[in-house]
Design an enzyme around this catalytic site. Structure first.
Site, PDB file in Angstrom:
ATOM      1  N   ILE A 331       0.633  -1.032  -0.092  1.00 11.67           N
ATOM      2  CA  ILE A 331      -0.110  -0.033   0.003  1.00 11.67           C
ATOM      3  C   ILE A 331       0.945   1.004  -0.109  1.00 11.67           C
ATOM      4  CG2 ILE A 331      -1.806   1.353   1.307  1.00 11.67           C
ATOM      5  CD1 ILE A 331      -2.579  -1.354   2.479  1.00 11.67           C
ATOM      6  N   ASP A 347      -5.965   0.210  10.614  1.00 10.07           N
ATOM      7  CA  ASP A 347      -6.467  -1.098  10.627  1.00 10.07           C
ATOM      8  C   ASP A 347      -7.818  -1.147   9.663  1.00 10.07           C
ATOM      9  OD1 ASP A 347      -4.657  -1.721  12.618  1.00 10.07           O
ATOM     10  OD2 ASP A 347      -5.756  -1.753  14.118  1.00 10.07           O
ATOM     11  N   GLU A 373       2.094  -3.589   5.753  1.00 11.06           N
ATOM     12  CA  GLU A 373       0.985  -3.072   4.795  1.00 11.06           C
ATOM     13  C   GLU A 373       1.247  -3.890   3.552  1.00 11.06           C
ATOM     14  OE1 GLU A 373       4.112   0.296   5.070  1.00 11.06           O
ATOM     15  OE2 GLU A 373       3.180  -1.079   6.112  1.00 11.06           O
TER      16      GLU A 373
END
Length: 456
Positions: A331, A347, A373
């Site tokens: 990400i 989260d 991530e």
């Protein structure tokens, strides 16, 4: 799509003809001249589908098929019977012996190849579920490789889609003694009805007034809640060109009008048996999977599970000379999300990301949380072109719509993706993962929000 096809026929000319057709489509072909030889090959080699002649000396195709389907070691292999017999009773006998389809000679090339591809896709998904069960080490091997042949097939929940109620009621009368049948005369509501009705099978008429039956089937296949429901088409002779398209769309089977009740019953049993077997595999896998291999936040498998599973998938791919692709995702700019909005929002982003990832990969692919991530997807029997297509679909699904995570405005999230194949000699899970990681690094360096393939 590659597959290893076993042709079983005691007449060499028939074998050569089928072999030539399949080799032209890049299938790997094995041959057997008797039922007993076919059984031995299926028990000792990796066979994806069997094309089985019925009329053979010593052991006919019906007996051979029954033995294959009753043996847990071979029961998952699709069997297509090919024969000159053309009576409904012959087709019913073959289907009741466990055959997945019954084609009459002379076999139409397009129809044959469409059926082979369709059944191989189904087997690929079943094989992946069985492999995941074995990887978990929490499910006994015999449970993971059990036979679908012994699954109960009564009281199936069937949705019958036809704009002609009288025609639908005639089919319903053939099935109602054994199954629960619901008639739907408004095809536009098919997906909604299946989603809320706990159905195990859809029978769709090809003669829908004002509706494209293949569009209905396509819609069923593209919605999460209904994509695994088997579909049987009820077709006319003039529908054959569309049937080939339907099989490519993921339709499981078809039956030609005028419909013979015993053949319909046998085909329905075959689909319900396979559907219940797949559901059992999924439920067994989910209910017994230890939390040690599940990421608690996202619900995906964790890195420990990924490493074991990838090792097994790569070993199988090397043995069968098949491609396996690995997709590594990171990400973009995730640390500022945590720093700016807090870990609760971070989260929520991770959970939504995992959900979108799962929705946009294929059923045969395995998504895992790699750590932080980073996420990873194992893609069996997948070349680079296919892998890039899936990866781009995932990237777009992340970037095109903001993440609703409890803030005043949606967060714009993007992802960078690296791809690698098992294309080097003596590849290991570590070497393939490293190349995917290097491709991911290049995607980051090139500006993020993009897919980059390993250039090895």
């Amino acid at each position: 799509m590659t597959a290893r096809v076993l042709i079983v026929d005691d007449i060499p000319t028939n074998v050569k003809l089928l072999e030539a057709r399949l080799l032209a489509e890049y299938f790997d072909v094995a041959t057997a001249s008797s039922g007993q030889q076919a059984i031995e090959i299926c028990r000792n080699e990796n066979i994806d589908i069997v094309l089985l002649d019925v009329m053979m000396p010593e052991m006919d195709g019906f007996t051979c098929c029954q033995i294959l389907k009753q043996d847990p070691q071979t029961a998952h292999i699709p069997v297509v019977m090919i024969t000159a017999l053309d009576q409904p009773s012959d087709r019913v006998r073959g289907l009741e012996a466990g055959a997945d389809d019954f084609l009459t000679k002379p076999v139409d090339d397009v129809q044959l190849l469409a059926r082979v591809k369709s059944l191989v896709r189904l087997k690929s998904l079943s094989d992946e579920l069985r492999a995941r069960a074995r990887t978990s080490h929490q499910i006994a091997l015999e449970d993971a490789s059990g036979s679908e042949y012994g699954v109960r097939v009564e009281q199936g929940r069937i949705l019958l889609v036809d704009t002609d109620r009288r025609r639908a009621e005639r089919l319903e009368s053939y099935l109602r003694e054994t199954h629960e049948v619901t008639i739907l005369t408004e095809p536009a509501e098919a997906v909604f009805q299946i989603s809320g009705g706990d159905f195990e099978l859809a029978i769709v008429s090809m003669s829908l007034q004002g509706f494209d039956p293949l569009r209905i089937c396509s819609q069923i296949r593209t919605v999460d809640q209904t994509r695994s429901i088997p579909i049987i088409l009820a077709a006319e002779e003039q529908d054959r060109p569309q049937i080939v398209k339907a099989l490519d769309l993921g339709v499981n089977d078809f039956i030609m009008r005028p419909i013979e009740r015993h053949e319909l019953s046998a085909r329905v049993k075959t689909q319900i048996r396979r559907q219940r077997y797949t559901v059992e595999l999924r439920e067994s896998l989910n209910s017994t999977m230890a939390m040690a291999v599940i990421d608690e936040l996202t619900g995906l498998y964790n890195r420990r599970y990924f490493e074991r599973h990838l090792a097994m998938v790569l070993a199988k791919a090397e043995e069968q000379d098949r491609d396996t692709a690995l997709m590594l995702l990171d990400i973009d700019y995730f640390k500022p999300v945590n720093d700016t909005y807090g870990h609760d929002v971070g989260d929520a982003v991770l959970k939504e990301f995992a959900s979108r990832l799962q929705r946009n990969i294929r059923g045969v692919d395995l998504a895992c949380r790699f750590g932080g991530e980073e996420f990873v997807v194992v893609m069996p029997d997948t070349d680079m072109r296919q892998a890039q297509s899936v990866a781009e679909r995932v990237r777009s699904a992340i970037a095109d719509h903001g993440f609703q995570v409890g803030l005043e405005r949606p967060l714009n999230i993007t992802v960078s993706v690296g791809l690698a194949l098992n294309e080097q000699e003596n590849d290991t899970p570590e070497s393939v993962t490293k190349r995917a990681d290097m491709a991911l690094y290049r995607a980051k360096r090139a500006g993020r929000n993009r897919v980059v393939a390993d250039a090895a």
